[in-house]
Scaffold this motif. Sequence first.
Motif, PDB file in Angstrom:
ATOM      1  N   ASP A   1      20.730  43.291  56.203  1.00 25.28           N
ATOM      2  CA  ASP A   1      21.873  44.125  55.820  1.00 25.28           C
ATOM      3  C   ASP A   1      21.385  45.571  55.830  1.00 25.28           C
ATOM      4  O   ASP A   1      20.927  46.093  54.814  1.00 25.28           O
ATOM      5  CB  ASP A   1      22.416  43.738  54.451  1.00 25.28           C
ATOM      6  CG  ASP A   1      23.754  44.390  54.133  1.00 25.28           C
ATOM      7  OD1 ASP A   1      23.984  45.525  54.606  1.00 25.28           O
ATOM      8  OD2 ASP A   1      24.568  43.778  53.414  1.00 25.28           O
ATOM      9  N   LEU A   2      21.480  46.199  56.983  1.00 28.72           N
ATOM     10  CA  LEU A   2      20.968  47.555  57.149  1.00 28.72           C
ATOM     11  C   LEU A   2      21.681  48.562  56.263  1.00 28.72           C
ATOM     12  O   LEU A   2      21.065  49.506  55.753  1.00 28.72           O
ATOM     13  CB  LEU A   2      21.073  47.978  58.613  1.00 28.72           C
ATOM     14  CG  LEU A   2      20.168  47.223  59.602  1.00 28.72           C
ATOM     15  CD1 LEU A   2      20.543  47.578  61.038  1.00 28.72           C
ATOM     16  CD2 LEU A   2      18.702  47.551  59.332  1.00 28.72           C
ATOM     17  N   VAL A   3      22.984  48.379  56.103  1.00 29.66           N
ATOM     18  CA  VAL A   3      23.766  49.327  55.304  1.00 29.66           C
ATOM     19  C   VAL A   3      23.272  49.356  53.857  1.00 29.66           C
ATOM     20  O   VAL A   3      22.957  50.419  53.298  1.00 29.66           O
ATOM     21  CB  VAL A   3      25.263  48.979  55.362  1.00 29.66           C
ATOM     22  CG1 VAL A   3      26.046  49.790  54.328  1.00 29.66           C
ATOM     23  CG2 VAL A   3      25.812  49.244  56.754  1.00 29.66           C
ATOM     24  N   LYS A   4      23.173  48.182  53.227  1.00 32.05           N
ATOM     25  CA  LYS A   4      22.713  48.118  51.835  1.00 32.05           C
ATOM     26  C   LYS A   4      21.242  48.513  51.729  1.00 32.05           C
ATOM     27  O   LYS A   4      20.833  49.190  50.780  1.00 32.05           O
ATOM     28  CB  LYS A   4      22.930  46.723  51.266  1.00 32.05           C
ATOM     29  CG  LYS A   4      24.385  46.376  51.011  1.00 32.05           C
ATOM     30  CD  LYS A   4      24.512  45.009  50.366  1.00 32.05           C
ATOM     31  CE  LYS A   4      25.976  44.650  50.130  1.00 32.05           C
ATOM     32  NZ  LYS A   4      26.106  43.290  49.534  1.00 32.05           N
TER      33      LYS A   4
ATOM     34  N   GLN B   1      27.442  53.383  60.403  1.00 33.10           N
ATOM     35  CA  GLN B   1      26.738  52.575  59.417  1.00 33.10           C
ATOM     36  C   GLN B   1      26.034  53.451  58.384  1.00 33.10           C
ATOM     37  O   GLN B   1      26.008  53.127  57.193  1.00 33.10           O
ATOM     38  CB  GLN B   1      25.723  51.662  60.110  1.00 33.10           C
ATOM     39  CG  GLN B   1      26.333  50.468  60.824  1.00 33.10           C
ATOM     40  CD  GLN B   1      25.273  49.632  61.517  1.00 33.10           C
ATOM     41  OE1 GLN B   1      24.409  50.157  62.228  1.00 33.10           O
ATOM     42  NE2 GLN B   1      25.333  48.316  61.311  1.00 33.10           N
ATOM     43  N   ILE B   2      25.477  54.554  58.844  1.00 30.51           N
ATOM     44  CA  ILE B   2      24.805  55.467  57.909  1.00 30.51           C
ATOM     45  C   ILE B   2      25.818  56.077  56.939  1.00 30.51           C
ATOM     46  O   ILE B   2      25.553  56.190  55.732  1.00 30.51           O
ATOM     47  CB  ILE B   2      24.042  56.567  58.675  1.00 30.51           C
ATOM     48  CG1 ILE B   2      22.850  55.939  59.405  1.00 30.51           C
ATOM     49  CG2 ILE B   2      23.585  57.678  57.733  1.00 30.51           C
ATOM     50  CD1 ILE B   2      22.047  56.913  60.241  1.00 30.51           C
ATOM     51  N   LYS B   3      26.988  56.431  57.450  1.00 32.52           N
ATOM     52  CA  LYS B   3      28.030  56.966  56.573  1.00 32.52           C
ATOM     53  C   LYS B   3      28.472  55.908  55.560  1.00 32.52           C
ATOM     54  O   LYS B   3      28.681  56.202  54.376  1.00 32.52           O
ATOM     55  CB  LYS B   3      29.226  57.428  57.411  1.00 32.52           C
ATOM     56  CG  LYS B   3      30.300  58.116  56.589  1.00 32.52           C
ATOM     57  CD  LYS B   3      31.408  58.678  57.469  1.00 32.52           C
ATOM     58  CE  LYS B   3      32.469  59.390  56.635  1.00 32.52           C
ATOM     59  NZ  LYS B   3      33.563  59.944  57.472  1.00 32.52           N
ATOM     60  N   GLU B   4      28.610  54.668  56.032  1.00 34.34           N
ATOM     61  CA  GLU B   4      28.971  53.572  55.130  1.00 34.34           C
ATOM     62  C   GLU B   4      27.894  53.383  54.062  1.00 34.34           C
ATOM     63  O   GLU B   4      28.194  53.129  52.890  1.00 34.34           O
ATOM     64  CB  GLU B   4      29.141  52.284  55.944  1.00 34.34           C
ATOM     65  CG  GLU B   4      29.606  51.091  55.118  1.00 34.34           C
ATOM     66  CD  GLU B   4      29.706  49.805  55.941  1.00 34.34           C
ATOM     67  OE1 GLU B   4      29.906  48.739  55.321  1.00 34.34           O
ATOM     68  OE2 GLU B   4      29.573  49.865  57.181  1.00 34.34           O
TER      69      GLU B   4
END
Length: 325
Positions: A259-262, A298-301
């Motif tokens: 889970d890259l975002v978390k 994804q980075i913004k998320e």
Amino acid sequence: MKRLRIILTIATFAWSLNAFAEMTTEQILAKKNGITLYNQLKISSALPYLDIASKAGDQDAQYYLGESLRKRNQYMTLEAHKWYEASATQGNLYAMIQLGRSSDDLCVTMKNCQNSEKTPQEWLLSAVSLAKPKAEHGDSEAMYIMYEATLDHTWLEKSANSGNPTAQFWMAISTRQGEGFFLPWKRKESVGNWFKASAEGGNPRAMMEYAAYIHESGGDLEVARHWIKVAAEKGYESGVTSYGAYLAHAPERFGFELDLVKGYALTSLLKELNEGGSMQSYVEEVLPEIAEKMTPDQIKEAENFAAQWKNSHPPLSFFPDKLSR
């Protein structure tokens, strides 16, 4: 004499409550901010906040101000001694023990501890006299205080068996280091049981130790992942660091689903600890490594997730021992 001691204790307690009741919103907030910063090892940043609450008469703030001054200077300064005594005079057992441990510190050696009310030995005896009756009536924290004041391991074991998570953590550590008599496999089992009990009691440091114990023992990784996640949710630096890294597979351990975002979000939160614990270099190394695998969206998320996490979880903390050496 006994009646006089009871009257003095009641008077001290009443004074303490009155002092807290008279604290302004600003002073109460200063105490909260000061202790948060202290737990993040941001000693210099914590000092002005703790000073505000200490001057308002709050015994906890006075204790942490004494701790901060002593740690910053690496010895018992006159100023640190003053605030420990202010706290101890209000009945703070932790302050009494730190004063009791100060026999070899500079101001004691030079005999200029600003008209100290008691000698170090007398402060230790005061802590014991207040803690022992509570300990004998089943107070697990008082049992732990007795251990710290006397270094009698029996009190540590009693406190742990009575459910004190801090005592359980140190029972695990002391057992792992060779305390007590065990068959080799029984010693390891006892260490795991104590870490488990402490983790279940809410100790984030024990949560991470228990997760590592499970991993090393070939146990259920789902249970290990649970405790890493809970430690992170408590705000424990090691929990947040590990949970973020393992979610992003930087590195891949404990079988966490990618889970890259978390992972990016949690790792980015560690920037806040740049003053305490030399965390900045870790973040500067790992965060770009995770970002390389992500899209701008994804980075913004992840940035949004980090903001939400910070607003809904306790502040980051190293959870230092309250009674530090």
